[in-house]
Design a protein around this motif. Sequence first.
Motif, PDB file in Angstrom:
ATOM      1  N   GLU A  35     109.122 -14.779 -53.249  1.00  0.00           N
ATOM      2  CA  GLU A  35     109.471 -13.360 -53.409  1.00  0.00           C
ATOM      3  C   GLU A  35     110.721 -12.963 -52.627  1.00  0.00           C
ATOM      4  O   GLU A  35     111.371 -11.960 -52.951  1.00  0.00           O
ATOM      5  CB  GLU A  35     108.300 -12.480 -52.937  1.00  0.00           C
ATOM      6  N   CYS A  36     111.068 -13.733 -51.592  1.00  0.00           N
ATOM      7  CA  CYS A  36     112.217 -13.389 -50.746  1.00  0.00           C
ATOM      8  C   CYS A  36     113.548 -13.923 -51.293  1.00  0.00           C
ATOM      9  O   CYS A  36     114.580 -13.826 -50.607  1.00  0.00           O
ATOM     10  CB  CYS A  36     111.992 -13.913 -49.331  1.00  0.00           C
ATOM     11  N   ASN A  37     113.540 -14.483 -52.502  1.00  0.00           N
ATOM     12  CA  ASN A  37     114.809 -14.922 -53.097  1.00  0.00           C
ATOM     13  C   ASN A  37     115.745 -13.751 -53.381  1.00  0.00           C
ATOM     14  O   ASN A  37     116.949 -13.939 -53.582  1.00  0.00           O
ATOM     15  CB  ASN A  37     114.550 -15.688 -54.398  1.00  0.00           C
ATOM     16  N   VAL A  38     115.202 -12.525 -53.391  1.00  0.00           N
ATOM     17  CA  VAL A  38     116.023 -11.347 -53.678  1.00  0.00           C
ATOM     18  C   VAL A  38     117.062 -11.101 -52.584  1.00  0.00           C
ATOM     19  O   VAL A  38     117.998 -10.319 -52.785  1.00  0.00           O
ATOM     20  CB  VAL A  38     115.141 -10.097 -53.850  1.00  0.00           C
ATOM     21  N   PHE A  39     116.905 -11.752 -51.426  1.00  0.00           N
ATOM     22  CA  PHE A  39     117.839 -11.539 -50.331  1.00  0.00           C
ATOM     23  C   PHE A  39     119.024 -12.509 -50.369  1.00  0.00           C
ATOM     24  O   PHE A  39     119.822 -12.543 -49.441  1.00  0.00           O
ATOM     25  CB  PHE A  39     117.112 -11.675 -48.983  1.00  0.00           C
ATOM     26  N   PHE A  40     119.123 -13.289 -51.455  1.00  0.00           N
ATOM     27  CA  PHE A  40     120.226 -14.228 -51.602  1.00  0.00           C
ATOM     28  C   PHE A  40     121.066 -13.852 -52.815  1.00  0.00           C
ATOM     29  O   PHE A  40     120.533 -13.352 -53.821  1.00  0.00           O
ATOM     30  CB  PHE A  40     119.703 -15.663 -51.768  1.00  0.00           C
ATOM     31  N   SER A  41     122.341 -14.108 -52.709  1.00  0.00           N
ATOM     32  CA  SER A  41     123.245 -13.835 -53.827  1.00  0.00           C
ATOM     33  C   SER A  41     122.844 -14.677 -55.033  1.00  0.00           C
ATOM     34  O   SER A  41     122.725 -15.907 -54.922  1.00  0.00           O
ATOM     35  CB  SER A  41     124.681 -14.164 -53.409  1.00  0.00           C
ATOM     36  N   GLY A  42     122.622 -14.018 -56.164  1.00  0.00           N
ATOM     37  CA  GLY A  42     122.163 -14.727 -57.359  1.00  0.00           C
ATOM     38  C   GLY A  42     120.759 -15.260 -57.211  1.00  0.00           C
ATOM     39  O   GLY A  42     120.339 -16.102 -58.016  1.00  0.00           O
ATOM     40  N   GLN A  43     120.026 -14.800 -56.198  1.00  0.00           N
ATOM     41  CA  GLN A  43     118.668 -15.254 -55.899  1.00  0.00           C
ATOM     42  C   GLN A  43     118.595 -16.767 -55.693  1.00  0.00           C
ATOM     43  O   GLN A  43     117.582 -17.411 -55.956  1.00  0.00           O
ATOM     44  CB  GLN A  43     117.688 -14.821 -56.999  1.00  0.00           C
ATOM     45  N   VAL A  44     119.707 -17.316 -55.187  1.00  0.00           N
ATOM     46  CA  VAL A  44     119.774 -18.752 -54.903  1.00  0.00           C
ATOM     47  C   VAL A  44     119.984 -18.939 -53.395  1.00  0.00           C
ATOM     48  O   VAL A  44     121.012 -18.521 -52.867  1.00  0.00           O
ATOM     49  CB  VAL A  44     120.921 -19.429 -55.682  1.00  0.00           C
ATOM     50  N   PRO A  45     119.028 -19.548 -52.687  1.00  0.00           N
ATOM     51  CA  PRO A  45     119.168 -19.752 -51.245  1.00  0.00           C
ATOM     52  C   PRO A  45     120.290 -20.741 -50.927  1.00  0.00           C
ATOM     53  O   PRO A  45     120.745 -21.490 -51.798  1.00  0.00           O
ATOM     54  CB  PRO A  45     117.815 -20.318 -50.821  1.00  0.00           C
ATOM     55  N   PRO A  46     120.742 -20.788 -49.684  1.00  0.00           N
ATOM     56  CA  PRO A  46     121.748 -21.782 -49.275  1.00  0.00           C
ATOM     57  C   PRO A  46     121.267 -23.197 -49.549  1.00  0.00           C
ATOM     58  O   PRO A  46     120.072 -23.496 -49.464  1.00  0.00           O
ATOM     59  CB  PRO A  46     121.903 -21.518 -47.778  1.00  0.00           C
ATOM     60  N   GLU A  47     122.219 -24.066 -49.854  1.00  0.00           N
ATOM     61  CA  GLU A  47     121.908 -25.461 -50.126  1.00  0.00           C
ATOM     62  C   GLU A  47     122.373 -26.325 -48.953  1.00  0.00           C
ATOM     63  O   GLU A  47     123.281 -25.967 -48.216  1.00  0.00           O
ATOM     64  CB  GLU A  47     122.602 -25.912 -51.416  1.00  0.00           C
ATOM     65  N   GLY A  48     121.717 -27.473 -48.794  1.00  0.00           N
ATOM     66  CA  GLY A  48     122.133 -28.422 -47.770  1.00  0.00           C
ATOM     67  C   GLY A  48     121.204 -28.491 -46.572  1.00  0.00           C
ATOM     68  O   GLY A  48     121.326 -29.404 -45.757  1.00  0.00           O
TER      69      GLY A  48
END
Length: 478
Positions: A35-48
Motif C-alpha cells: 500500500e505504501c507504493n504511493v509514496f514513490f514516483s510512478g509507484q516504483v520503489p528505488p532499485e538496487g
Amino acid sequence: EWTMKTSIVFLLCISVFPGFSQGRVVREDETGFAECNVFFSGQVPPEGFTEPFHVKICQQYNKEPRFATLYSTKDKIPLYSAFKFTKPAQSEEENWLVEPQIDDPENDLHEMVHEADIGGTVANLGANQALTSDYVGSGYERGLLNPSLLNEEDFQVATYTLTNAVPLSPALSKSWHRDIGKVVEQALIPHCPQMDHLYLLAGAIPSSAQVKGKVSVPESLWLAACCDAPEGWSLGLVKKTNDENSLADLTVRELEKQLLPGVHLFKGSCGKDKQNQKKREAVLQVVSQIRSGEQVGTNNNQETKESGWVRRVAGIIATPFIKLLELLIYIFVELVKFVFYFLWLVVKRVVGTILGGVYSLWNGVVSYLKAISMVLISIPYDVGRVIVNIFLGFLQIVQDVMSLTYRILSIPVGFVLHLAAFPYHSICAIPSVLKDMATGIVGTFSLVIDATAAVLHGFYYLAWHIVKRFVPKGSSDD
C-alpha cells in the motif's frame, strides 16, 4: 524533562486510545511496499537495495499508509524513508515505537507498539532493530529521516518509530531537521505546481562506527526530491555528519553514485530527459540562500519573483552584518555549550559520588543480607545436629537401662541356676564321700592298730630291758 513528559503523555494516550501507529513488514512475495507504493514516483520503489538484511516496511497509522521505510537489520537503522509533504502540525509529541515483526515474524502483532508494552511477548526483541536502551546514555539522539515537522498530525505520530530513526548528535539532529524543513517548504514546494507530485526520499549512509556496538552511526544524510509534474525536475542534497553546517547539492545521478552500486532512486531518473532546468536552478538558488542563512520568501501559488540587482546590493550590504550575527550566535552557542558541558561535568561528578555511595551502601546491605542468610541457613543445620545428639543420647540411656536391667536380672537367674544345679552336684558327691569316709575309717582303724602295736612293742621293750637289768643271768639253757 520534555522527553519524559511526552513519554508519560504517550503512555497515557496508548492506554486510553488503543488505535495508534501501525506498521507492516512487507513479505518478499509482495510487490514493492504494498500500500505504501504511493509514496514513490510512478509507484516504483528505488532499485538496487537487494541485500537479504534489507526489510521493507509500510508505515501506517489508523490503518492508513503514511510513509515507507527500507530498514537494515544489519546496521539497525533505516536506509531511507519515502514520504510526501503534508501540512505540518502545530505541535508534536515523541511517542517512540518499535516494529515487533522485524524481530519475530511469527508474532501476531501487526502494529507498531511501545517497547514497554511487549516485554516478554516478542521473541528476540532487539535482535534485528534498535531499541530505546541502545540510545540511552550514548550521547546520540534518535534523528528522524522522515522529519515529523513536515507532517500533519496523523502522519506526524507515525514518524516516531525507531525504524525511522538514526543516531545523530543533538546539534546535527537539530540542523538536519531545520535545513530539510526550510529546503522543502521554501525551495521545493514553491517550485512544484502540484504538491501531490513531489516525492521525497530521506536516507542515511551507514558507517563502521556503532553505538554500543550495535547501531550504526550514519556517515552522511541525504535527501532526494522528485517533482514529476509535466515540467519535472529532481534534486539531491547531502549533509556530512562530521560537519553539522554542511549541505551540498548535487544531481540525483551523483547522489546515486554515493550509495550502493546499481541504485536508482526514481523511475526514469524522475524525468531526466525532460527536466525543467530553470525550475531546478531556481530551487538550487533558494537552497544556496538557505545554506548561507538568508531569509527566503515563498508563495505556494506562483514562483518567487526577485529583483536581481536589488538583492545583490542588499546581499552585499547585509552580508557583513549577517556574518557578524552568525559569529555572535556562534560565540553564544559555544558559551552555552561550555556552560552545559561544565554543568554536565559537575552533575556527572555529583552523580558519580552519589552512585559510588549507593554502590558502597548496596555492597554493605548485600554483605549484611548474605551474613544473615548464612546464619539463617545454619540454624536448621544446628537444630538438626542438636536433635541428632538428643536422639543418640536417648539411645545411650536406653542402652544403659537395658544393660542395668540385664545385670539386675542376671543375679536371681544365676542363683536359681546354681540352686537347680545343687542336687545334681550333691547326689553325685555321695559315692565319693562314702569312699572317702571308708578310706578314713580304714585308715583310722589301721592307725589305731599300728599305735596299739607300737605301744605294746614299747612296753615290751621297756619290760625287757628292766628285767634284763634287774634279773640275774642264768644258764644259757634258761
